[in-house]
Design an enzyme around this catalytic site. Sequence first.
Site, mmCIF file in Angstrom:
data_model
loop_
_atom_site.group_PDB
_atom_site.id
_atom_site.type_symbol
_atom_site.label_atom_id
_atom_site.label_comp_id
_atom_site.label_asym_id
_atom_site.label_seq_id
_atom_site.Cartn_x
_atom_site.Cartn_y
_atom_site.Cartn_z
ATOM 1 N N PRO A 28 0.840 -1.208 0.000
ATOM 2 C CA PRO A 28 0.000 0.000 0.000
ATOM 3 C C PRO A 28 0.870 1.251 0.000
ATOM 4 O O PRO A 28 1.923 1.290 0.635
ATOM 5 C CB PRO A 28 -0.797 -0.109 1.304
ATOM 6 C CG PRO A 28 -0.680 -1.535 1.717
ATOM 7 C CD PRO A 28 0.641 -2.015 1.210
ATOM 8 N N LYS A 29 0.434 2.265 -0.737
ATOM 9 C CA LYS A 29 1.150 3.544 -0.782
ATOM 10 C C LYS A 29 0.467 4.539 0.150
ATOM 11 O O LYS A 29 -0.618 5.030 -0.138
ATOM 12 C CB LYS A 29 1.192 4.097 -2.204
ATOM 13 C CG LYS A 29 2.079 5.331 -2.318
ATOM 14 C CD LYS A 29 2.124 5.868 -3.731
ATOM 15 C CE LYS A 29 3.184 6.957 -3.829
ATOM 16 N NZ LYS A 29 3.050 8.006 -2.819
ATOM 17 N N PHE A 30 1.105 4.815 1.267
ATOM 18 C CA PHE A 30 0.539 5.711 2.268
ATOM 19 C C PHE A 30 0.748 7.167 1.882
ATOM 20 O O PHE A 30 1.777 7.531 1.312
ATOM 21 C CB PHE A 30 1.158 5.431 3.639
ATOM 22 C CG PHE A 30 0.735 4.121 4.241
ATOM 23 C CD1 PHE A 30 -0.383 4.048 5.049
ATOM 24 C CD2 PHE A 30 1.439 2.958 3.975
ATOM 25 C CE1 PHE A 30 -0.789 2.843 5.598
ATOM 26 C CE2 PHE A 30 1.042 1.741 4.519
ATOM 27 C CZ PHE A 30 -0.072 1.683 5.332
ATOM 28 N N GLU A 174 -3.366 5.955 -0.954
ATOM 29 C CA GLU A 174 -3.631 6.510 -2.275
ATOM 30 C C GLU A 174 -3.357 5.553 -3.419
ATOM 31 O O GLU A 174 -3.604 5.887 -4.577
ATOM 32 C CB GLU A 174 -2.818 7.786 -2.488
ATOM 33 C CG GLU A 174 -1.311 7.594 -2.455
ATOM 34 C CD GLU A 174 -0.568 8.873 -2.826
ATOM 35 O OE1 GLU A 174 -1.227 9.864 -3.192
ATOM 36 O OE2 GLU A 174 0.665 8.868 -2.769
#
Length: 315
Positions: A28-30, A174
């Site tokens: 996951p891209k935080f 995102e």
Amino acid sequence: MTLKPPLRVALAQTVGTLPREPGLAYEPKFDGHRMVIFREGDGVVLQARSGRIVTAAFPDLAAAARALPDGTVLDGEVVVWREGRIDFAAVQGRAAATPGRAPGLAARLPASYAAFDVLASGGADLRPRRYAVRRERLVELLADVGPPIQPVPMTTDPELAATWYETLPGIGVEGLVVKRLDQPYKAGTRAWRKLRHTDTRDAVVVGFTGSRRRPASLVLVLPDDDTPVVSSPLPPALRARAGAALAALPQGEQGTAMAVGLGEVPYRSVPPELRAEVATGTTRHTVTTVLRLKDEDQREKDEGRREENGDKDRA
């Protein structure tokens, strides 16, 4: 070789579809603030993506990082959780805090660190090793450390990654970062891939150019980067709305920021309390266009709800 700050970080290029070839890992891209943690001897150093040392701004993370083994260097993302989702404006406010204000902000807005790579362990440089090896070592290192420093989730299953992509935006994730399992850590290059939901992003306004009443451009900090950039010129209507929003903020010191085609330009700073939705390109210094001021939209929604509740009370 012991790694020392400032250290260049690996980057990612934007893709339009989810890569599915064999040998990939998905994370996951935080929507946070990129940070490298150095743990050596009796001390801890926290470095932003730009190379700026931000240890004093994050005393809570510096204290937590003392639990890491000596000679550890981590790469990851700092986030602040508020009401069940990531608040980028809050983490940018933390990053901009003076040493005097930092402890109070740490108490009110505690930071978490989502580690996605280990660059050194026991003083040994792990960057030439395969990502699969580094990931295994990262999980081992953090097994006994616990919050607020934790490894990001990772999967090699593209179907699970697709589920993450569809279900996690509600908490401020995102998109995804995609890495090859056999890939070394390539500092300063866009060897990773990132898939975002839209071409727009939230940014924090940290200043303006031109007059305060009708600013020519806004100076912004984008997620995953602490280097201020100057937006493209604002259209007339947005200049008026931005001027009204800036009027409520105290004016700070003068600084310089990068403007495409112009180089470094002077700007006047403001506290990081105003957010904007922007459209950006895929490289660091492409044009950043302000689409709207998000705080203004939220105020309009709040006013609309108050009016609606008032109508219900009168009914």
